[in-house]
Design an enzyme around this catalytic site. Structure first.
Site, PDB file in Angstrom:
ATOM      1  N   GLY A  10       4.441  14.352   5.862  1.00 24.37           N
ATOM      2  CA  GLY A  10       3.979  12.895   6.034  1.00 24.37           C
ATOM      3  C   GLY A  10       3.963  12.163   7.163  1.00 24.37           C
ATOM      4  O   GLY A  10       4.940  12.382   8.051  1.00 24.37           O
ATOM      5  N   GLY A  15       7.028   8.732   8.811  1.00 21.17           N
ATOM      6  CA  GLY A  15       7.019  10.298   9.113  1.00 21.17           C
ATOM      7  C   GLY A  15       6.833  10.400  10.663  1.00 21.17           C
ATOM      8  O   GLY A  15       7.555  11.029  11.400  1.00 21.17           O
ATOM      9  N   HIS A 236      -0.013  -6.771  -6.507  1.00 21.73           N
ATOM     10  CA  HIS A 236      -0.562  -7.919  -5.487  1.00 21.73           C
ATOM     11  C   HIS A 236      -1.492  -8.781  -5.963  1.00 21.73           C
ATOM     12  O   HIS A 236      -2.122  -8.347  -6.536  1.00 21.73           O
ATOM     13  CB  HIS A 236      -1.004  -7.275  -4.160  1.00 21.73           C
ATOM     14  CG  HIS A 236      -1.248  -7.955  -2.900  1.00 21.73           C
ATOM     15  ND1 HIS A 236      -2.033  -8.933  -2.805  1.00 21.73           N
ATOM     16  CD2 HIS A 236      -0.499  -7.877  -1.786  1.00 21.73           C
ATOM     17  CE1 HIS A 236      -1.865  -9.636  -1.747  1.00 21.73           C
ATOM     18  NE2 HIS A 236      -0.922  -9.059  -1.066  1.00 21.73           N
ATOM     19  N   SER A 250      -5.369  -9.614   2.052  1.00 18.72           N
ATOM     20  CA  SER A 250      -3.957  -9.754   2.572  1.00 18.72           C
ATOM     21  C   SER A 250      -3.199 -11.113   2.476  1.00 18.72           C
ATOM     22  O   SER A 250      -4.043 -12.167   2.278  1.00 18.72           O
ATOM     23  CB  SER A 250      -4.190  -9.498   4.316  1.00 18.72           C
ATOM     24  OG  SER A 250      -2.620  -9.819   4.588  1.00 18.72           O
ATOM     25  N   ARG A 297       5.131 -12.250  -4.428  1.00 15.03           N
ATOM     26  CA  ARG A 297       3.886 -11.604  -5.136  1.00 15.03           C
ATOM     27  C   ARG A 297       3.975 -11.619  -6.503  1.00 15.03           C
ATOM     28  O   ARG A 297       3.093 -11.818  -7.265  1.00 15.03           O
ATOM     29  CB  ARG A 297       3.749 -10.233  -4.531  1.00 15.03           C
ATOM     30  CG  ARG A 297       3.253 -10.238  -3.011  1.00 15.03           C
ATOM     31  CD  ARG A 297       3.253  -8.831  -2.409  1.00 15.03           C
ATOM     32  NE  ARG A 297       2.582  -9.201  -1.044  1.00 15.03           N
ATOM     33  CZ  ARG A 297       2.470  -8.070   0.073  1.00 15.03           C
ATOM     34  NH1 ARG A 297       2.945  -6.908  -0.432  1.00 15.03           N
ATOM     35  NH2 ARG A 297       2.350  -8.474   1.231  1.00 15.03           N
TER      36      ARG A 297
HETATM   37  C1  LIG Z   1      -4.078  -2.199   1.678  1.00 19.40           C
HETATM   38  C2  LIG Z   1      -2.665  -2.388   2.101  1.00 19.40           C
HETATM   39  C3  LIG Z   1      -2.044  -3.247   2.862  1.00 19.40           C
HETATM   40  C4  LIG Z   1      -0.610  -3.281   3.444  1.00 19.40           C
HETATM   41  N1  LIG Z   1      -0.455  -4.083   4.085  1.00 19.40           N
HETATM   42  C5  LIG Z   1       0.927  -4.262   4.499  1.00 19.40           C
HETATM   43  C6  LIG Z   1       1.384  -5.131   5.614  1.00 19.40           C
HETATM   44  O1  LIG Z   1       0.597  -6.073   6.132  1.00 19.40           O
HETATM   45  N2  LIG Z   1       2.751  -5.367   5.869  1.00 19.40           N
HETATM   46  C7  LIG Z   1       3.795  -4.511   5.325  1.00 19.40           C
HETATM   47  O2  LIG Z   1       4.704  -4.423   5.739  1.00 19.40           O
HETATM   48  N3  LIG Z   1       3.030  -3.212   4.364  1.00 19.40           N
HETATM   49  C8  LIG Z   1       1.954  -3.469   4.036  1.00 19.40           C
HETATM   50  N4  LIG Z   1       1.550  -2.611   3.182  1.00 19.40           N
HETATM   51  C9  LIG Z   1       2.537  -1.500   2.452  1.00 19.40           C
HETATM   52  C10 LIG Z   1       2.505  -0.119   3.677  1.00 19.40           C
HETATM   53  O3  LIG Z   1       1.194  -0.216   4.070  1.00 19.40           O
HETATM   54  C11 LIG Z   1       2.941   1.147   3.055  1.00 19.40           C
HETATM   55  O4  LIG Z   1       4.142   0.941   2.429  1.00 19.40           O
HETATM   56  C12 LIG Z   1       3.326   1.809   4.246  1.00 19.40           C
HETATM   57  O5  LIG Z   1       2.114   2.047   5.038  1.00 19.40           O
HETATM   58  C13 LIG Z   1       3.690   3.370   3.765  1.00 19.40           C
HETATM   59  O6  LIG Z   1       3.939   4.228   4.770  1.00 19.40           O
HETATM   60  P1  LIG Z   1       4.522   5.498   4.801  1.00 19.40           P
HETATM   61  O7  LIG Z   1       4.758   5.963   6.109  1.00 19.40           O
HETATM   62  O8  LIG Z   1       5.830   5.505   3.602  1.00 19.40           O
HETATM   63  O9  LIG Z   1       3.272   6.388   4.026  1.00 19.40           O
HETATM   64  P2  LIG Z   1       1.730   6.748   4.325  1.00 19.40           P
HETATM   65  O10 LIG Z   1       1.200   5.889   5.442  1.00 19.40           O
HETATM   66  O11 LIG Z   1       1.141   6.401   3.011  1.00 19.40           O
HETATM   67  O12 LIG Z   1       1.813   7.981   4.766  1.00 19.40           O
HETATM   68  C14 LIG Z   1       1.979   9.086   3.817  1.00 19.40           C
HETATM   69  C15 LIG Z   1       1.956  10.292   4.393  1.00 19.40           C
HETATM   70  O13 LIG Z   1       2.235  11.442   3.611  1.00 19.40           O
HETATM   71  C16 LIG Z   1       1.288  12.465   3.874  1.00 19.40           C
HETATM   72  N5  LIG Z   1       1.358  13.198   2.427  1.00 19.40           N
HETATM   73  C17 LIG Z   1       1.433  12.632   1.297  1.00 19.40           C
HETATM   74  N6  LIG Z   1       1.494  13.619   0.194  1.00 19.40           N
HETATM   75  C18 LIG Z   1       1.863  14.918   1.050  1.00 19.40           C
HETATM   76  C19 LIG Z   1       2.066  16.273   0.590  1.00 19.40           C
HETATM   77  N7  LIG Z   1       2.018  16.560  -0.731  1.00 19.40           N
HETATM   78  N8  LIG Z   1       1.848  16.874   1.481  1.00 19.40           N
HETATM   79  C20 LIG Z   1       1.714  16.682   2.759  1.00 19.40           C
HETATM   80  N9  LIG Z   1       1.760  15.313   3.457  1.00 19.40           N
HETATM   81  C21 LIG Z   1       1.524  14.440   2.323  1.00 19.40           C
HETATM   82  C22 LIG Z   1      -0.095  11.719   4.040  1.00 19.40           C
HETATM   83  O14 LIG Z   1      -0.981  12.677   4.485  1.00 19.40           O
HETATM   84  C23 LIG Z   1       0.362  10.833   4.707  1.00 19.40           C
HETATM   85  O15 LIG Z   1       0.500  11.469   6.226  1.00 19.40           O
HETATM   86  C24 LIG Z   1       0.091  -2.346   2.707  1.00 19.40           C
HETATM   87  C25 LIG Z   1      -0.468  -1.556   1.778  1.00 19.40           C
HETATM   88  C26 LIG Z   1      -1.569  -1.399   1.407  1.00 19.40           C
HETATM   89  C27 LIG Z   1      -2.028  -0.448   0.284  1.00 19.40           C
END
Ligand SMILES: Cc1cc2nc3c(=O)[nH]c(=O)nc-3n(C[C@H](O)[C@H](O)[C@H](O)COP(=O)(O)OP(=O)(O)OC[C@H]3O[C@@H](n4cnc5c(N)ncnc54)[C@H](O)[C@@H]3O)c2cc1C
Ligand code: SF4
Ligand code: SF4
Ligand code: FES
Lengths: 590, 268
Positions: A10, A15, A236, A250, A297
């Site tokens: 990820g 990640g 949300h 947002s 929220r």
């Molecule tokens: C529209 C929106 C707006 C948001 N705005 C905010 C904000 O303003 N402030 C805030 O704090 N939070 C916000 N959030 C929440 C926040 O964006 C997410 O919780 C956060 O970005 C998650 O990051 P992450 O690194 O955990 O995962 P992600 O960014 O989702 O990355 C997951 C990674 O895992 C990989 N992956 C998944 N499954 C597999 C697999 N089986 N094999 C290989 N790779 C895999 C994907 O390719 C990706 O690279 C928002 C969420 C949304 C939906």
């Protein structure tokens, strides 16, 4: 022992941060991601990232940030780890700033901060209204730098299928599939860090990206990892309803002064702007004078449900409320919020600077996730670490806006070194694991593919997915009624049964997205059950988990973490106490 | 009951790079606000052509569905753009879908754009920080400076600007406007600027800025309205200056940062 081998699965914010920390310590990393990491879901985050830098003379502090987070999460988050995150946040912002993030500035050239939900302080740093994009790019660039030095090797366009566990259930690597050639292969590793993000696809119409299916979390759960607090799902309050996706509007829109309202008269068909002020019902401001439009929220979402479904004060012809920015200066809107306004204009049409937006709640975030310990981001499977939205710490029963990005980055910062330390201390590394262990896992996964490819039947995976999403959205989001949760479990039985008769319309071995999706769907069905079972069991109301039959928080019976485990196809729930050593629980009233 | 309104989607398909091209037509049920990705999902649920033949679901890339991840670029009615923000209501029917042509095909509408990431690497598009340790804040930046940098930093690496560019072809190694814009962004950043010289040298080499003929097709297709004209001109100027300064044996040329800071009246 020679240099350990570390895999990160990820490449969102969590990640990439974990990768940077491991590479920085001199240990090479293999980084796996379904999509090119620069296209990870973190790119969608709009509003900002929290850190109590107190640059506005308000007397904010990391302790108040901690208090807001625990209180916002309705006291079910383990406290010391949240406190550490809040304390680390200001330095995280500095680090991102050094990496070149184009944060908005004050006239003095310092970082600007805006308000967000669930706090009374200006605590949210932001880069326009595409903060997640800007942060993701900054980390992506640093990882690219390590890549150019051969410290990081990327496997983009690969999906994780399962962990390779030896006979002592210790993780020795992963099994993954190349999404182009459909090749299934194992990769040895001494420690693996999972940062696979959210699970929105289980609810289909969500604010999440397409790859947020939770497939990796579910696979690990089926291999013995605990899944904790699955029932806490954030809806949300303000998104554009949509068939393929609910596009988020947002919280920063309200942070900068946006107001939520409905016409006081049911069925008022006049254009929004011609409705006089006294005939508008600013229900959040009336009901919650202290926080107004910036209540957390869960509170805002329930208020919208109440107005729309109980008071029947919806907008003419649709379940929605107005989110109004038309009173705010255009220059400010363009400078601070353009990225979000652009989405509304592109996908709906009208200019939100001129016309109030029509919005409705949508599934957005999972507070629950893989269980980890309170120090090292370590799961119960030795060698498996996790960070980001896929794990359960930090946000309790309701996440505060702009706290996710900071928890992702903080989690990655902790998980990276923790994995390195674990790997260095191993007596025997993955090199000593017999070849047969890897071979067996690869065979198991190839067989799973073959069996799907050869399966006969008439069921279509997309149809099953649509039904799953509709049921989960209707019964396992904002309002939870035990009888409906029971019915949802029965529906899941039916979907499981139909899943065993799925017919793949594509049986080829080249970029077969149908096969990939169907495997994800199988895993989604299992996580859906974990969420529903957790919700059914928890007979209280806490944060985002709202049960009209049990309308109060019940600390006596339910101040505890849900831990789901999987054994031979059966899901078991057990509970563990929450660490409330720093802040005694108090009732939550905004 | 009134029959559902429908429309036709014509899709150029290729099961793999070495397979032959076929065009398939699909009849899609119209709904308001429908975008191209939803149409492709309709087909995945019922993979039957207009002629009534069974076929495979269409392969394509998509992730965010809100025009921010860059994944879903394709040719829609011959024009490179993001499929998720292409609304059926605004498109001439029948709608024609084809993969981008300047990148290696994977399958159907899916192409491999990794060359763009490779070029970002080649051009050192990052800020060289010392480490992730807590060593205090970054450099100060005026709001004006941020307002110049931020729009450039919004590039989603979709590749549309490369697709439309006459100079990106089999005969050149031209990196394209997206990469030039990133070079400008990092040369402008106070710390990123420390690599400016290397970036400019790479920009002077094969596939660099001299391949650009200033026809400015790129700026017309950029979904993020990035000021690519300005970026191309600015890098051209920096490269020229760098060449002249080099020729005069100076070790370092003035950079956009100096220029822009001067313009804004900021003393270095
Ligand atoms: C529209 C929106 C707006 C948001 N705005 C905010 C904000 O303003 N402030 C805030 O704090 N939070 C916000 N959030 C929440 C926040 O964006 C997410 O919780 C956060 O970005 C998650 O990051 P992450 O690194 O955990 O995962 P992600 O960014 O989702 O990355 C997951 C990674 O895992 C990989 N992956 C998944 N499954 C597999 C697999 N089986 N094999 C290989 N790779 C895999 C994907 O390719 C990706 O690279 C928002 C969420 C949304 C939906
Ligand atoms: S100006 Fe023309 S040649 Fe130069 S990058 Fe843009 S489209 Fe290509
Ligand atoms: S510059 Fe614009 S068109 Fe080119 S890749 Fe970036 S976002 Fe796409
Ligand atoms: S799916 Fe992300 S840009 Fe279209």
């Amino acid at each position: 022992m020679k240099e350990p081998k570390i895999i990160v699965v990820g490449g969102g914010l969590a990640g990439l941060m974990a990768t940077i920390r491991v590479a920085e310590s001199g240990v090479p990393v293999q980084l796996f991601s379904i999509v090119p990491v620069k296209r990870s879901h973190s790119v969608c985050a709009q509003g900002g990232i929290n850190a109590a830098k107190n640059l506005k003379g308000e007397g904010d502090s990391t302790w108040i940030h901690f208090d807001d987070t625990i209180y916002g999460g309705d006291f079910i988050a383990n406290q010391p780890i949240v406190k550490s995150m809040c304390e680390a946040a200001p330095a995280i912002i500095d680090l991102l700033d050094r990496m070149g993030v184009m944060f908005n500035r004050t006239p003095e050239g310092l970082l600007d901060f805006r308000r967000f939900g669930g706090t009374l302080y200006h605590r949210t740093a932001f880069a326009g209204a595409t903060t997640g994009q800007q942060l993701l790019y900054a980390l992506d660039e640093q990882v690219r730098r390590f890549e150019s030095e051969d410290k990081v090797q990327k496997f983009e366009g690969w999906t994780f299928l399962s962990a390779v566990l030896d006979e002592n259930r210790i993780c020795r690597g992963i099994c993954a599939m190349d999404l182009k050639t459909m090749e299934v292969r194992t990769f040895p590793a001494d420690a693996v860090i999972f940062c696979t993000g959210g699970i929105g696809a289980i609810f289909r119409q969500t604010t999440n990206s397409v790859v947020c299916t939770g497939t990796a979390q579910s696979a690990l759960f089926q291999q013995g990892a605990y899944y904790a607090n699955g029932e806490f799902i954030q809806v949300h309050p303000t998104a554009i309803p949509g068939e393929d996706k609910c596009r988020l509007m947002s919280e920063s829109l309200r942070g900068e002064g946006g107001r939520v309202w409905v016409p006081r008269n049911a069925g008022d068909t006049r254009p929004a702007r011609s409705i006089p002020e006294k005939e508008r019902f600013y229900f959040l401001e009336e009901w919650y004078p202290k926080y107004g439009n910036l209540v957390p929220r869960d509170v805002a979402t329930r208020a919208i449900y109440k107005v729309v479904f109980e008071e029947k004060l919806s907008l003419a012809g649709m379940n929605a409320v107005y989110l109004d920015l038309t009173h705010l200066p255009r220059e400010m809107l363009d400078r601070k919020l353009e990225g979000v306004l652009e989405i509304y204009q592109k996908f709906v049409g009208p200019d939100p600077r001129e016309e109030p937006m029509k919005v409705f709640p949508a599934m957005h975030y999972t507070m629950g996730g893989l269980w980890i310990d309170n120090e090292r981001q370590a799961t119960n499977i030795p060698g498996i670490f996790t960070a980001g939205e896929c794990e359960y710490q930090y946000h309790g029963a309701n996440r505060l806006g702009a706290n996710s990005l900071v928890s992702c980055i903080y989690g990655g910062m902790v998980a990276g070194p923790a994995a390195v330390k674990y790997a260095r201390n191993l007596e025997k590394g993955c090199d000593a694991t017999p070849e047969s262990v890897f071979y067996a896992e690869a065979s198991r996964q190839r067989e799973a593919n073959d069996s799907l490819l050869n399966q006969q039947g008439f069921e279509n995976p997309i149809t099953i997915w649509k039904e799953l999403g509709a049921w989960m959205t209707e019964h396992v989001t904002v309002v939870r009624v035990n009888a409906n949760l029971q019915k949802t479990l029965a529906k899941l039985d039916e979907l499981d049964d139909r899943f065993s008769r799925v017919n793949l319309a594509d049986r080829t071995q080249w970029s077969n997205q149908t096969l990939q999706f169907t495997r994800e769907l199988g895993n989604m069905l299992i996580l859906a059950r974990v969420i529903t079972l957790g919700a059914l069991a928890r007979n209280e109301t806490r944060g985002a988990h709202f049960k009209p039959e049990f309308p109060e928080r019940d600390d006596k019976n339910w101040l505890k973490t849900t831990k789901a485990s999987y054994n031979g196809g059966k899901i078991k729930l057990e509970y563990e106490p929450v660490d409330i050593s720093l802040l005694p629980p108090r009732s939550r009233k905004y | 009951m009134m029959a559902d309104k429908t429309f036709i989607l014509r899709i150029k398909r290729q099961a793999a790079p070495q397979e032959r091209v076929v065009w398939e037509e699909f009849e899609i049920r119209y709904r308001p606000h429908l975008n191209i990705i939803t149409c492709l999902r309709d087909i995945a649920e019922k993979p039957i052509t207009r002629a009534g033949d069974g076929t495979t679901p269409i392969s394509y890339d998509a992730n965010c569905l809100e025009e921010i991840c860059g994944a879903c670029a394709m040719l829609i009615n011959g024009y490179p753009r993001q499929a998720c923000s292409a609304l059926v209501d605004n498109l001439e029917k029948p709608i024609r879908l084809e993969p981008l042509t300047k990148f290696p095909l994977i399958r159907d509408l899916q192409v491999d754009r990794s060359i763009m990431f490779e070029n970002l690497k080649r051009m050192k598009c990052w800020v060289p920080i010392d480490g992730t340790y807590a060593i205090g804040p970054g450099p100060r930046m005026s709001p004006e400076q941020q307002q110049i940098g931020y729009p450039m930093a919004r590039c989603i690496t979709c590749g549309n600007c490369l697709e439309i560019c006459p100079k990106v072809n089999d005969h050149t190694q031209f990196v394209g406007a997206a990469i030039i814009n990133q070079v400008r962004l990092f040369n402008m950043h106070p710390t990123g600027n420390m690599h400016a010289r290397e970036r400019l040298e790479a920009m002077m080499g094969p596939g660099g800025i001299q391949d650009c003929d200033n026809a400015m097709n790129c700026v017309k297709v950029c979904p993020k309205s990035i000021p690519l004209t300005e970026s191309n001109n600015e890098i051209n100027r920096q490269v020229l200056k760098h060449a002249v300064w080099d020729w005069l044996n100076f070790s370092e040329g003035p950079t956009e940062r100096d220029e822009e800071w001067k313009r804004l009246g900021i003393q270095k």
